[in-house]
Each structure stands twice: as structure tokens, then as C-alpha cells.
Design an enzyme around this catalytic site. Structure first.
Site, PDB file in Angstrom:
ATOM      1  N   ASP A 300       0.710  -1.139   0.081  1.00  0.00           N
ATOM      2  CA  ASP A 300       0.135  -0.172   0.091  1.00  0.00           C
ATOM      3  C   ASP A 300       0.913   1.114  -0.035  1.00  0.00           C
ATOM      4  O   ASP A 300       2.331   1.229   0.045  1.00  0.00           O
ATOM      5  CB  ASP A 300      -0.894  -0.008   1.192  1.00  0.00           C
ATOM      6  CG  ASP A 300      -2.051   1.005   0.922  1.00  0.00           C
ATOM      7  OD1 ASP A 300      -2.016   1.721   0.013  1.00  0.00           O
ATOM      8  OD2 ASP A 300      -3.353   0.716   1.702  1.00  0.00           O
TER       9      ASP A 300
HETATM   10  C1  BGC Z   1      -4.987   3.206   0.197  1.00  0.00           C
HETATM   11  C2  BGC Z   1      -4.986   2.213  -0.943  1.00  0.00           C
HETATM   12  C3  BGC Z   1      -5.210   2.754  -2.209  1.00  0.00           C
HETATM   13  C4  BGC Z   1      -3.680   3.494  -2.417  1.00  0.00           C
HETATM   14  C5  BGC Z   1      -3.650   4.166  -3.643  1.00  0.00           C
HETATM   15  C6  BGC Z   1      -3.668   3.992  -0.122  1.00  0.00           C
HETATM   16  O1  BGC Z   1      -3.562   5.074   1.099  1.00  0.00           O
HETATM   17  O2  BGC Z   1      -5.041   2.391   1.597  1.00  0.00           O
HETATM   18  O3  BGC Z   1      -6.513   1.662  -0.774  1.00  0.00           O
HETATM   19  O4  BGC Z   1      -5.245   2.008  -3.309  1.00  0.00           O
HETATM   20  O5  BGC Z   1      -3.706   4.431  -1.334  1.00  0.00           O
HETATM   21  O6  BGC Z   1      -4.048   5.350  -3.814  1.00  0.00           O
END
Ligand code: BGC
Length: 796
Positions: A300
Site C-alpha cells: 500500500d
Molecule cells: C490506500 C489504498 C489505495 C492507495 C493508492 C492507500 O492510501 O490504502 O486503498 O489503493 O492508497 O491510492
């Protein structure tokens, strides 16, 4: 073909391996193939040929992803992205939107980089891309896998036309705690429903063929158990026993992998002290060895670098731990790019580990056809085309859950409104707010496309519609909150200043309610600032002065319909006691107003069912129907408890009921349904037969469902079981089947639910899925409170 045959033989005859006939190592043999496209020999041949030509720097480049657009997390990089693409030092970009923007970087990668490896563009396409559909939690309330497949397929088409071949969806985290703002992205609290939804999302996005020009690769997130963050606080640690982890939280991920998910995103949280992003047990043992996952894992946002905050090592150590655990790509972390190469050169990380991660990423790029078709021909202007709006409306219609509908003096059941609504007062901060109807995580959605409830009611009622906003989503007392709410940087605060004068606007709303026959209140919470990521709450009531507004309008004595617009279970206790009709509408997307009006006026008979329990009080959270038993159940058989112990020493709260205000699976209709006594086709089944059944049924539960009312309606028939004598205690009820059934007035249909190992198994103390001799209680009905009962005996 040969590999397939070997694997089939291996599955059928495990001794095939022992006989030494099989040249493939045991682990690879046992694991199933999760996605045949990624396992294809031809594709892997291309991958290996390319890998051989890559330098270490080029390999590591493939493991790196940057956000070359806006930020969806802290500490966004600000690098020379053109240069990185030209040097082959980036494998993927996120947050680049639009065909021109994606083509720009792709041309650089394809034309200037030494090996011409295409960039994979990823984006948070969560519930629609250009066309915004209801939020994932709302979609789960439809209990309609085909609707979700349609949404995913349309989102894929739109995303691909923008150069996005990879979506960070679906989120399949089980969410049992309404304090956690990301419950909106989930399918709610239940592993069976969650697994069905997970499969549908994967199928719709990937269409069983990644090479289609209108398919995208999914990223199933967030692996794993992110939804169980302690106290519902986002990014918080998770403590969980392995049985619950596997039986409840991992089930939807497994379903998604079995459906062919091409990628997985690791989660921010730790589990039992090991961060998920550096967790070999999750990422290698379970995901790859047990489930045979063939795709790649992306971290993530910044999660690899954030491992430093988990205090498990310095930059070099955490990057190594993440890579070796099985995180193939570092999202916006910049650690793989900076600290892996040196460790490979000094022998600390075997180059084979890097090679394997690169292979996994290249496999997905090849399977998507990016090497052959790297660029995007800009597609049609998808947003809000009439065809897409029609689908969005139909899907949204199915997501609405009628929580309560009681008779009002002189009018009968308050809903549907039809002729009763001579003059309607529409009141509330969400009655005419386009942006809020889209819901959280709408990256490319456009508020301009939204039809609000005010607009939709005006179409029907003309000047018989009166309107007052009544109050804002936040009140003057929330000044501090105003500063926190918007992660984009204060836009929310700007929108909401000057501080609203609630007393004045509530008084105005009361006046218009008095002039009308019926008042509709559109209340909730802000989807754009208080739902989704980093949006945990400890108060689950309406925000700002909305509850006062509701009470003031109810006090006029006019019949009130409450439309709740929030993609999290809010605490509706006062409303449930004082408002005759309540519709849970979530965030319905571009066709919000039309969909809500369809149901309010009875053009559509509501059929949605709650995918998550609605609490009476925040203190009940985490709240879910599939509770484990207790020796002192509050509402169970109390006969064995000595009289003098009374009811005090029970598992309950002193100041509130245990039960949900509106439970999982709940949802009313404008008609009524009855259920016959369910029957099992075989009431006794030998345990060995169940153990051998796999996905095949060993018995079938049949029930007749009848529409006993006067309107055509759709019932979501639900089947629950309870294992009454397992070696490891099992939940008091578990969903194991559901079916949407549409019936004309008076019509009856027979519905059958198969039961086999898949539905009946549980994890024993050895962490093995098993079935033992026992009796299963079985209930069928229209919610988790179902009462029509039968049983199944599994015998020696
Ligand atoms: C979130 C994800 C997301 C990623 C990209 C993160 O902060 O937890 O769900 O896909 O950002 O935007």
C-alpha cells in the site's frame, strides 16, 4: 497443457509425486493455479527471455511505483518522472489520469528506455471510473453478484480508455466495525457475502481474460485483516487468532484469488505483531504456497517505508524484509529504488529474489497485452451517457434498504408515497448536494453528472415540492473538525465557512414542513470528508445539527420519511423510535436522486438488505450477527442458571440491548413474503462423504417462498447454519447461501440451496478445514433473524 495434466494427476493421486514421475517440486505441484493466463508457458517464456536481458537496475525499476499525479497518502514523491521512465527505473505509475497523460509516459518508456518495457498504470477505480455507481458497501446491499459484475465491467472499459490497465479494487476486507471509515469500500461484515462479492468484482474487471482491450487487472486489497484494526482506528494494529483470520477475514481474499485475481495489495496494519507488508506467513505461505497465487503483490502507499515506524529495522532492513516476505512492488515508497541494489551486490539479498518479483510483475504486463498494445486510443466520452446512467440507476435501485415503514394515521404504510404526497417538504444538507452523492473514493467521477434528490423530486412534483437545507453537515461547534476533514488540503473548511447558523436554518425548515403534507429528510455524513480512508469516527450519529433538525421536523407532527445518505452504519436509535419510514440509501452515485425517488414513489419495490449491522450505540462495535457463543447468553436458554443469580451475570450491557438496531440481512419490501418449513433432500449424511465433497453438494435445502402481499417484489432469500457440536466452537449463525427471487403477488417459488464441504467446513485446532459428525441447525428467511428452521445431521 502438460503442467495442467500433471497438476490434475497430482490432485487426484497424491502418490503420483512420490512415485517420482513428476519433475516439478512438491510445493509448486500442490498449489493450484490461480490464473491460467499468468501460468501460461508461452507467456513465461517471454518473461524469462526479457529477464535475461535486464540489468539489476532495470530489474529493480520494475519493482518501483510512483504517484505521478495527485497524492492519496502522505509524503508523496516529487521526482523527475519523465527521466525515470526513460531510464527504465519505474515499473508503474499511479494516479495518472486520462489517455493523454498515460500515453505521454508510455511513449517515453516504449521509445526511450533500453528494453521498451511498458509502464503499468494503476488507479483507485473503486465504484466506477468516469461514471460513478453506488459505493461498494451499497453494492453489497444489493446481494446481486451480476450487478457488481456489470459495474466492474463498465468501470474496466472506462478505465482502459484512460490508459489504466490496473485498478486498486476490490477491497475485500471484512468490516465489522462501523467506526472504521473504510467500511464504505467493503462488502460489510460477512465472509460468505464478502466472498461472493469478491468473486463478482474480479470477474467483472478481468472478464476471465486479461488480454481483452476492455479488461483490467485487479488489486485485491488490503491483505490482510485491515478491517479489524483495533478500536476501528485506521492503520491500527490487528490482534487475531489464526482460526478467525482464516475462517472469516481471509475467506474473501481466497475467493478473489480463486477467481483469478492478478494482483494483491498488502495492508498497512500489523497482525499479531508482524506488519502485513513484511509478513512471509501471509504473503508467501498462505498466498502463494497454499493458494497458488500467480500474480504480484504491491505494497500500500508508502507502506514499505512506513515499516520503519513499526520499528522493525532501518531502511535497508525493512525493504529487504518486505521483498523477501513477498511484496513485489513498492508503492510510492522509494525504498526499493534506493536500498535493494546495494544489498544484492553485497550478497545480502539473493538476486533470485529480485528476479522472482520482476517475473511476477512482467507476467501481468504481458498478460494484459501491454507489450503489444502499450498505448491508449482515447475512448468515447463515457461519463453520463444515457446508457450508462440507465445502468447506474438500475443498480442503485437495488442497493436501497427499507429499514422501517410503519402506518401513519389516515395514510396506511407511509411508503410508497404515490398519491399521498400532495405537497412534499424536502429538507436536509444531503437533499441537494451533488458531490456527496458520489461517495468516498471517486477519483475521476464528476459531481456535475449527479442528479440530486431535490432535482429528481422536482421532476415528479414540480411546484408541489418545497425545499430547505435545514442545516449543514457540520455545525459551528465543529470548527476543529472542519480543519481535519479534508485530506486534499482544506477545501472542506473553505466550503463550510462561514459557520452555519443552525437555529435559524432549522426554524426555516420547520416552517416549510408545516406547509407540506409529508416531510422527507435527507441526512447522513459527509462522504467526501468523513468516510473512506483515514475517516474513523467514535461518534456514529448524524453530524452537525442534523439530529436537532430531524427532531424539530418530527415535532411538527407531519409524517416524516428519513433518507439516510451515508456509506457506513450510522447510529439511528432516535430516528428508529420516532420516524415512521427510514430508507438506507448509502451514496448512490450519479443517479442518486432518481434511484431514491424510484423507491420513495414505489416505481421500484425496495429489495436491498443490510450487509452490515446497524448499531444501537457505538459501544456495541464491533457489531456483527455471527457472534461466537458464550456460556452466559443474554437471550438464550437461562434454565440452567440458578434463580438467585438472576439475569445480572449474563453476557450483556447494563445500559443497552446486545442486538443490532437493524441486523445483518435486514431490509423490508412494499410486499410481504412467507417461507415454508424448509426441508433437506438428505437429512443424514456420512461425514466421509461430506469430507470428500469439496465444492459439490451432499444435500440440498429447499424452501417455498411466497409473495403474500399485493405488489411485485424481490426477496433476498438467505440461508443460515449453526454447527451445534464442533471441536472448535462456531458462530451462533453463519450465512451459507442466498438467492434473489422476484415474485408477483400470490406467486410462490421453490428455492434450493446446496450444502457440501464448502459450506459446512470449519478450521479445527490443527488449522485444517474439516467437517465432523454433528447436527447443523438451518434457518431460511429474509434476514439474519430468519426463523423457518430445519436440520442436517452429519453422522459417523
Ligand atoms: C490506500 C489504498 C489505495 C492507495 C493508492 C492507500 O492510501 O490504502 O486503498 O489503493 O492508497 O491510492
Amino acid at each position: 497443457m502438460k503442467i495442467c495434466l500433471l497438476r490434475t494427476l497430482q490432485t487426484l493421486f497424491p502418490c503420483f509425486l512420490v512415485a517420482g514421475l513428476c519433475p516439478i517440486p512438491a510445493a509448486a505441484q500442490i498449489a493450484p493455479v490461480s490464473n491460467p493466463q499468468l501460468a501460461s508457458k508461452v507467456l513465461n517464456g517471454r518473461v524469462d527471455a526479457l529477464l535475461k536481458r535486464m540489468t539489476l537496475d532495470e530489474k529493480i525499476g520494475q519493482l518501483v511505483q510512483y504517484s505521478a499525479g495527485y497524492a492519496t497518502g502522505p509524503g508523496a514523491s516529487n521526482l523527475k518522472y519523465d527521466e525515470l521512465a526513460a531510464k527504465g527505473q519505474v515499473g508503474s505509475f499511479l494516479n495518472v489520469i486520462g489517455a493523454d497523460a498515460t500515453n505521454h509516459y508510455q511513449h517515453i518508456a516504449m521509445e526511450k528506455s533500453r528494453l521498451h518495457i511498458p509502464i503499468l498504470f494503476g488507479l483507485d477505480v473503486i465504484h466506477g471510473h468516469r461514471t460513478t455507481f453506488p459505493t461498494p458497501l451499497a453494492l453489497a446491499a444489493s446481494w446481486d453478484s451480476s450487478a457488481i459484475e456489470t459495474v466492474a465491467r463498465m468501470s474496466a472499459e472506462e478505465a482502459r480508455a484512460d490508459g489504466i490497465a490496473w485498478v486498486f479494487s476490490p477491497m475485500v476486507d471484512i468490516a465489522r466495525d462501523a467506526r472504521w471509515g473504510r467500511i464504505i469500500e467493503s462488502a460489510g461484515e460477512d465472509p460468505y457475502l464478502g466472498s461472493a462479492m469478491a468473486r463478482a468484482w474480479v470477474k467483472g474487471y478481468q472478464q476471465d481474460d486479461l488480454s481483452r482491450p476492455d479488461s483490467v487487472a485487479v488489486s485485491v486489497k488490503h491483505f490482510a485483516a485491515y478491517g479489524a484494526a483495533i478500536a476501528g482506528r485506521d492503520y491500527n494494529a490487528v490482534e487475531m487468532g489464526e482460526i478467525t483470520l482464516r475462517q472469516v477475514y481471509l475467506a474473501p481474499y481466497h475467493a478473489a484469488v480463486e477467481a483469478g485475481a492478478a494482483t494483491i495489495m498488502s495492508s498497512f496494519n500489523s497482525i499479531n505483531g508482524i506488519p502485513a507488508t513484511a509478513n512471509p506467513f501471509l504473503l508467501t505461505q498462505i498466498l502463494r504456497k497454499e493458494w497458488g497465487f500467480d500474480g504480484f503483490v504491491v505494497s500500500d502507499w508508502g507502506a514499505v517505508a512506513e515499516l520503519r515506524n513499526h520499528a522493525i529495522g532501518d531502511d535497508a532492513a525493512v525493504a529487504r524484509k518486505a521483498l523477501e516476505a513477498g511484496v513485489d512492488m513498492d508503492m510510492e515508497g522509494n525504498l526499493y529504488g534506493s536500498v535493494i541494489a546495494a544489498q544484492v551486490l553485497t550478497g545480502k539479498i539473493p538476486e533470485s529474489v529480485v528476479d522472482e518479483a520482476v517475473r511476477r510483475i512482467l507476467r501481468v504486463k504481458f498478460a494484459l497485452g501491454l507489450f503489444d498494445h502499450p498505448y491508449t486510443v482515447p475512448g468515447p466520452a463515457y461519463s453520463a451517457t444515457p446508457e450508462r446512467r440507465a445502468v447506474a440507476r438500475k443498480v442503485a435501485d437495488e442497493t436501497l434498504v427499507l429499514l422501517k415503514n410503519e402506518p401513519v394515521e389516515g395514510l396506511g404504510d407511509l411508503l410508497p408515497l404515490t398519491a399521498k404526497a400532495r405537497k412534499v417538504a424536502l429538507i436536509g444538507p444531503l437533499a441537494d448536494n451533488r458531490k456527496e452523492m458520489l461517495g468516498a473514493w471517486t477519483v475521476a467521477g464528476n459531481p456535475k453528472d449527479v442528479v440530486t434528490l431535490r432535482a429528481a423530486l422536482a421532476e415528479r412534483l414540480g411546484d408541489r415540492l418545497l425545499y430547505a437545507q435545514g442545516c449543514d453537515l457540520l455545525s459551528g461547534e465543529d470548527a476543529n473538525l472542519l480543519k481535519r476533514v479534508d485530506f486534499i488540503g482544506g477545501a472542506a473548511a473553505d466550503e463550510h465557512l462561514p459557520i452555519p447558523d443552525d437555529a435559524k436554518t432549522i426554524a426555516e425548515a420547520v416552517e416549510i414542513a408545516k406547509k407540506a403534507d409529508i416531510a422527507i429528510l435527507a441526512l447522513g455524513e459527509s462522504a467526501s470528508w468523513m468516510e473512506g480512508e483515514a475517516s474513523s469516527r467514535v461518534h456514529l450519529g448524524f453530524t452537525g445539527a442534523q439530529e436537532q433538525l430531524l427532531q424539530a421536523v418530527v415535532a411538527t407532527g407531519k409524517p416524516v420519511v428519513l433518507v439516510v445518505l451515508a456509506s457506513r452504519p450510522l447510529q439511528l436509535k432516535w430516528a428508529a423510535a420516532h420516524v415512521p419510514a427510514i430508507l438506507e440509501a448509502w451514496n448512490p452515485g450519479v443517479e442518486a436522486g432518481h434511484a431514491v425517488a424510484d423507491v420513495l414513489f414505489g416505481d421500484v419495490n425496495p429489495s436491498g438488505k443490510l450487509p452490515a449491522s446497524l448499531p444501537r450505540a457505538v459501544g456495541q462495535e464491533p457489531l456483527y450477527y455471527a457472534q461466537m457463543p458464550t456460556g452466559r447468553p443474554a437471550h438464550g436458554d437461562l434454565s440452567h442458571i440458578p434463580q438467585n443469580a438472576g439475569e445480572k451475570f449474563m453476557s450483556r450491557y447494563m445500559d443497552e440491548e446486545n442486538s443490532a438496531l437493524f441486523p445483518f440481512g435486514w431490509g423490508l419490501s412494499y410486499t410481504r413474503f412467507s417461507f415454508s418449513q424448509p426441508t433437506v433432500s438428505r437429512a443424514e449424511v456420512p461425514v466421509r462423504e461430506v469430507l470428500a465433497s469439496g465444492k459439490e453438494p451432499v444435500t440440498t435445502v429447499g424452501v417455498d417462498v411466497k409473495n403474500t402481499g399485493s405488489a411485485v417484489g424481490t426477496e433476498v432469500v438467505q440461508l443460515y447454519i449453526r454447527n451445534t457440536a464442533a471441536s472448535v466452537e462456531q458462530p451462533v449463525r453463519e450465512l451459507k447461501g442466498f438467492a434473489r427471487v422476484t415474485l408477483a403477488p400470490g406467486e410462490r417459488k421453490h428455492v434450493e440451496f446446496p450444502l457440501g464441504f464448502n459450506e459446512l467446513n470449519f478450521y479445527n485446532v490443527e488449522i485444517k478445514r474439516t467437517v465432523e459428525p454433528t447436527t447443523y441447525k438451518i434457518w431460511v428467511g429474509g434476514s439474519s433473524l430468519a426463523t423457518a428452521e430445519t436440520e442436517l445431521k452429519v453422522v459417523e
